[in-house]
Write a protein that holds these residues in place. Structure first.
Motif, PDB file in Angstrom:
ATOM      1  N   PHE A   1      42.665   3.551  17.033  1.00 61.26           N
ATOM      2  CA  PHE A   1      43.255   2.470  17.005  1.00 61.26           C
ATOM      3  C   PHE A   1      42.058   1.780  17.566  1.00 61.26           C
ATOM      4  O   PHE A   1      40.970   1.767  17.665  1.00 61.26           O
ATOM      5  CB  PHE A   1      44.412   2.437  18.069  1.00 61.26           C
ATOM      6  CG  PHE A   1      45.636   3.298  17.721  1.00 61.26           C
ATOM      7  CD1 PHE A   1      45.794   3.072  16.424  1.00 61.26           C
ATOM      8  CD2 PHE A   1      45.873   4.294  18.607  1.00 61.26           C
ATOM      9  CE1 PHE A   1      47.600   3.523  16.450  1.00 61.26           C
ATOM     10  CE2 PHE A   1      47.592   5.127  18.051  1.00 61.26           C
ATOM     11  CZ  PHE A   1      47.290   5.035  16.955  1.00 61.26           C
ATOM     12  N   LYS A   2      42.547   0.274  17.116  1.00 59.69           N
ATOM     13  CA  LYS A   2      41.903  -0.699  17.511  1.00 59.69           C
ATOM     14  C   LYS A   2      42.144  -1.603  19.409  1.00 59.69           C
ATOM     15  O   LYS A   2      41.237  -1.887  19.878  1.00 59.69           O
ATOM     16  CB  LYS A   2      41.241  -1.468  16.983  1.00 59.69           C
ATOM     17  CG  LYS A   2      40.981  -0.824  14.953  1.00 59.69           C
ATOM     18  CD  LYS A   2      39.775  -0.294  16.089  1.00 59.69           C
ATOM     19  CE  LYS A   2      38.471  -0.045  15.088  1.00 59.69           C
ATOM     20  NZ  LYS A   2      37.532   0.789  14.776  1.00 59.69           N
ATOM     21  N   ASP A   3      43.433  -1.972  19.060  1.00 56.70           N
ATOM     22  CA  ASP A   3      44.525  -2.755  20.022  1.00 56.70           C
ATOM     23  C   ASP A   3      44.922  -2.202  20.961  1.00 56.70           C
ATOM     24  O   ASP A   3      46.275  -1.506  20.993  1.00 56.70           O
ATOM     25  CB  ASP A   3      44.606  -3.335  19.757  1.00 56.70           C
ATOM     26  CG  ASP A   3      44.761  -4.589  20.065  1.00 56.70           C
ATOM     27  OD1 ASP A   3      45.290  -4.831  21.449  1.00 56.70           O
ATOM     28  OD2 ASP A   3      45.479  -5.814  19.952  1.00 56.70           O
ATOM     29  N   PRO A   4      44.981  -1.958  22.311  1.00 63.40           N
ATOM     30  CA  PRO A   4      46.242  -0.826  22.840  1.00 63.40           C
ATOM     31  C   PRO A   4      47.036  -1.066  23.338  1.00 63.40           C
ATOM     32  O   PRO A   4      48.320  -0.760  22.924  1.00 63.40           O
ATOM     33  CB  PRO A   4      44.638  -0.699  24.164  1.00 63.40           C
ATOM     34  CG  PRO A   4      44.144  -1.384  24.406  1.00 63.40           C
ATOM     35  CD  PRO A   4      43.498  -2.269  23.016  1.00 63.40           C
TER      36      PRO A   4
ATOM     37  N   GLU B   1      40.781   3.345  31.522  1.00 60.94           N
ATOM     38  CA  GLU B   1      39.818   2.940  30.847  1.00 60.94           C
ATOM     39  C   GLU B   1      40.480   1.980  30.011  1.00 60.94           C
ATOM     40  O   GLU B   1      39.649   0.850  30.136  1.00 60.94           O
ATOM     41  CB  GLU B   1      38.991   4.189  30.286  1.00 60.94           C
ATOM     42  CG  GLU B   1      38.410   4.885  30.439  1.00 60.94           C
ATOM     43  CD  GLU B   1      37.517   4.358  31.632  1.00 60.94           C
ATOM     44  OE1 GLU B   1      36.224   4.403  30.043  1.00 60.94           O
ATOM     45  OE2 GLU B   1      37.498   4.024  32.085  1.00 60.94           O
ATOM     46  N   VAL B   2      41.706   1.851  29.628  1.00 60.41           N
ATOM     47  CA  VAL B   2      42.735   1.308  29.032  1.00 60.41           C
ATOM     48  C   VAL B   2      42.202  -0.462  29.402  1.00 60.41           C
ATOM     49  O   VAL B   2      42.196  -0.952  28.888  1.00 60.41           O
ATOM     50  CB  VAL B   2      43.528   1.304  28.588  1.00 60.41           C
ATOM     51  CG1 VAL B   2      44.304   0.118  28.226  1.00 60.41           C
ATOM     52  CG2 VAL B   2      43.980   2.419  27.431  1.00 60.41           C
ATOM     53  N   GLU B   3      42.473  -0.302  30.617  1.00 58.88           N
ATOM     54  CA  GLU B   3      42.800  -0.595  31.587  1.00 58.88           C
ATOM     55  C   GLU B   3      41.252  -2.342  32.266  1.00 58.88           C
ATOM     56  O   GLU B   3      41.053  -3.088  31.935  1.00 58.88           O
ATOM     57  CB  GLU B   3      43.024  -0.887  33.236  1.00 58.88           C
ATOM     58  CG  GLU B   3      44.595  -0.630  33.465  1.00 58.88           C
ATOM     59  CD  GLU B   3      45.277  -0.399  34.471  1.00 58.88           C
ATOM     60  OE1 GLU B   3      44.255  -0.426  35.616  1.00 58.88           O
ATOM     61  OE2 GLU B   3      46.320  -0.125  35.271  1.00 58.88           O
ATOM     62  N   ARG B   4      40.563  -1.126  31.953  1.00 51.78           N
ATOM     63  CA  ARG B   4      38.881  -1.588  31.907  1.00 51.78           C
ATOM     64  C   ARG B   4      38.381  -1.598  31.228  1.00 51.78           C
ATOM     65  O   ARG B   4      37.995  -3.296  30.877  1.00 51.78           O
ATOM     66  CB  ARG B   4      38.118  -0.152  32.595  1.00 51.78           C
ATOM     67  CG  ARG B   4      36.825  -0.639  33.121  1.00 51.78           C
ATOM     68  CD  ARG B   4      36.001   0.223  33.801  1.00 51.78           C
ATOM     69  NE  ARG B   4      35.749   1.184  32.461  1.00 51.78           N
ATOM     70  CZ  ARG B   4      34.795   1.534  31.946  1.00 51.78           C
ATOM     71  NH1 ARG B   4      33.361   0.733  32.264  1.00 51.78           N
ATOM     72  NH2 ARG B   4      34.152   2.716  31.467  1.00 51.78           N
TER      73      ARG B   4
ATOM     74  N   ASP C   1      38.626  -3.016  24.085  1.00 51.34           N
ATOM     75  CA  ASP C   1      36.895  -1.984  23.518  1.00 51.34           C
ATOM     76  C   ASP C   1      37.047  -0.814  23.868  1.00 51.34           C
ATOM     77  O   ASP C   1      35.702   0.069  23.708  1.00 51.34           O
ATOM     78  CB  ASP C   1      35.880  -2.746  23.880  1.00 51.34           C
ATOM     79  CG  ASP C   1      35.377  -4.062  24.077  1.00 51.34           C
ATOM     80  OD1 ASP C   1      35.204  -4.418  23.224  1.00 51.34           O
ATOM     81  OD2 ASP C   1      34.892  -4.620  25.172  1.00 51.34           O
ATOM     82  N   THR C   2      37.991  -0.248  24.259  1.00 57.21           N
ATOM     83  CA  THR C   2      38.720   0.829  24.815  1.00 57.21           C
ATOM     84  C   THR C   2      38.587   1.496  23.318  1.00 57.21           C
ATOM     85  O   THR C   2      38.884   1.948  22.028  1.00 57.21           O
ATOM     86  CB  THR C   2      40.183   0.990  25.128  1.00 57.21           C
ATOM     87  OG1 THR C   2      40.086   0.183  25.988  1.00 57.21           O
ATOM     88  CG2 THR C   2      40.720   2.870  25.445  1.00 57.21           C
ATOM     89  N   PRO C   3      37.650   2.826  22.861  1.00 63.35           N
ATOM     90  CA  PRO C   3      37.787   3.589  22.224  1.00 63.35           C
ATOM     91  C   PRO C   3      39.067   4.080  21.246  1.00 63.35           C
ATOM     92  O   PRO C   3      40.538   4.172  22.676  1.00 63.35           O
ATOM     93  CB  PRO C   3      37.028   5.318  21.975  1.00 63.35           C
ATOM     94  CG  PRO C   3      36.153   4.164  23.264  1.00 63.35           C
ATOM     95  CD  PRO C   3      36.686   3.544  24.039  1.00 63.35           C
ATOM     96  N   GLY C   4      39.853   4.832  19.922  1.00 64.30           N
ATOM     97  CA  GLY C   4      40.690   4.988  19.657  1.00 64.30           C
ATOM     98  C   GLY C   4      41.131   6.452  20.330  1.00 64.30           C
ATOM     99  O   GLY C   4      42.690   6.155  21.020  1.00 64.30           O
ATOM    100  N   PRO C   5      40.329   7.136  20.420  1.00 63.61           N
ATOM    101  CA  PRO C   5      41.038   8.337  21.343  1.00 63.61           C
ATOM    102  C   PRO C   5      41.575   8.285  22.166  1.00 63.61           C
ATOM    103  O   PRO C   5      42.911   8.620  22.894  1.00 63.61           O
ATOM    104  CB  PRO C   5      39.500   9.320  20.997  1.00 63.61           C
ATOM    105  CG  PRO C   5      38.951   8.902  20.235  1.00 63.61           C
ATOM    106  CD  PRO C   5      38.962   7.473  20.399  1.00 63.61           C
TER     107      PRO C   5
END
Length: 327
Positions: free
Chosen positions: A88-91, A150-153, A157-161
């Protein structure tokens, strides 16, 4: 019985078969009816012809009321519709689909009628497992307290996993929050499987159709160079056990590319000329248990419920046999 799955997928197909074999009728949902054609005309043909298996279209699982018609008169719901990928690229859209897809099926469940007895949600070990020190053993009481932060931070740019993990944490939290708020008459259960392997109900016709969790077995079986093991992702469970279980953490073995190669070269001698030998016996325990001192997962409740897991060797071999037409 009703089950939901946005792409008539890997686990859902085996789950449908499990309940059909037990004598239930099954109604599945998909975004597009065309995606269910292989199940209706091949994998579950005998049941669809007998009127025991049907599929209805739900184009958008996040729209309130999307499942109202699909769940009418069912006695159980198995909710499996959630985005699954480690790329995934965008949470934002991933979390939206996971959270709201869970809320809509539960809201529809309240309207299903008094005959509804239970709702089972397919979560993931990623909703449980976080960054613990070695020797730690995870169980059903643990939560991933890392991914959502991590998604909030990191945002986009959050990695897919990590995006995937955050979506499973958020969706399962929504699941349990619903139970606390609504106190429904039906029971609610979540299952948290690790990497799911084992044969697909319908063998893939192309390499691109091989699912992500069984791609490692395909890579070794096809004769490609061994990929490096991914730390923390060597735990596996057979898809047929997941279908039978629908309860608790599901984890049966810890293997990896070398273990897969050793098993296939032994059990399928015709593959020896294609599968790399590597370093036989290295990098995994003989009984496919977790090495001493490493983080482990306690899945004894699920094991006791089923009376034992399908052996790792059988999962690997049966999965590889589904790839025979691809090499």
């Amino acid at each position: 019985m009703g089950f939901t799955n946005e792409n008539a997928g890997y686990i859902a197909a085996q789950t449908a078969k499990r309940f059909l074999d037990a004598g239930y009728s099954v109604r599945g949902t998909v975004r597009k009816l065309a995606s269910a054609r292989p199940l209706l005309e091949d994998g579950l043909k005998e049941y669809s012809q007998a009127g025991k298996f049907e599929v209805v279209e739900v184009p958008d699982i996040t729209v309130d009321g999307a499942f109202d018609e699909a769940v009418k008169d069912v006695t159980a719901i198995a909710h499996m519709a959630s985005p699954v990928s480690f790329f995934f690229k965008d949470p934002e859209p991933v979390l939206h689909a996971a959270i709201n897809g869970t809320k809509t099926i539960l809201n529809s469940a309240l309207k299903a009628g008094p005959q509804l007895q239970t709702v089972v949600y397919t979560s993931s070990i990623t909703a449980v497992k976080s960054a613990k020190e070695p020797h730690y053993v995870y169980d059903e009481s643990d939560w991933n307290d890392y991914a959502e932060k991590e998604v909030e931070r990191l945002g986009k740019d959050t990695p897919g996993p990590i995006i995937y993990s955050a979506s499973k944490v958020a969706a399962e939290k929504a699941f349990w929050a619903f139970r606390e708020e609504k106190k429904p008459s039906f029971t609610m259960t979540a299952i948290n499987p690790v990497f799911v392997i084992g044969p697909p109900l319908i063998a893939p016709k192309t390499e691109s159709a091989v699912g992500e969790t069984i791609r490692l077995i395909w890579t070794v079986f096809s004769g490609a160079p061994f990929p490096l093991p991914v730390n923390g992702f060597n735990f596996t469970v057979d898809v047929r056990d997941v279908a039978a279980l629908m309860l608790y953490i599901a984890s049966s073995a810890a293997g990896g590319p070398q273990a897969i190669a050793d098993i296939l070269r032994k059990e399928l001698p015709e593959t020896r000329g294609r599968i790399a030998e590597g370093n036989p016996g290295k990098g995994y325990n003989k009984e496919y248990t977790v090495p001493d001192g490493e983080i482990d997962i306690n899945s004894e409740k699920g094991k006791a419920l089923l009376g034992g897991w399908i052996p790792y060797e059988k999962s690997v071999v049966d999965t590889a046999k589904s790839f025979v037409g691809l090499v």
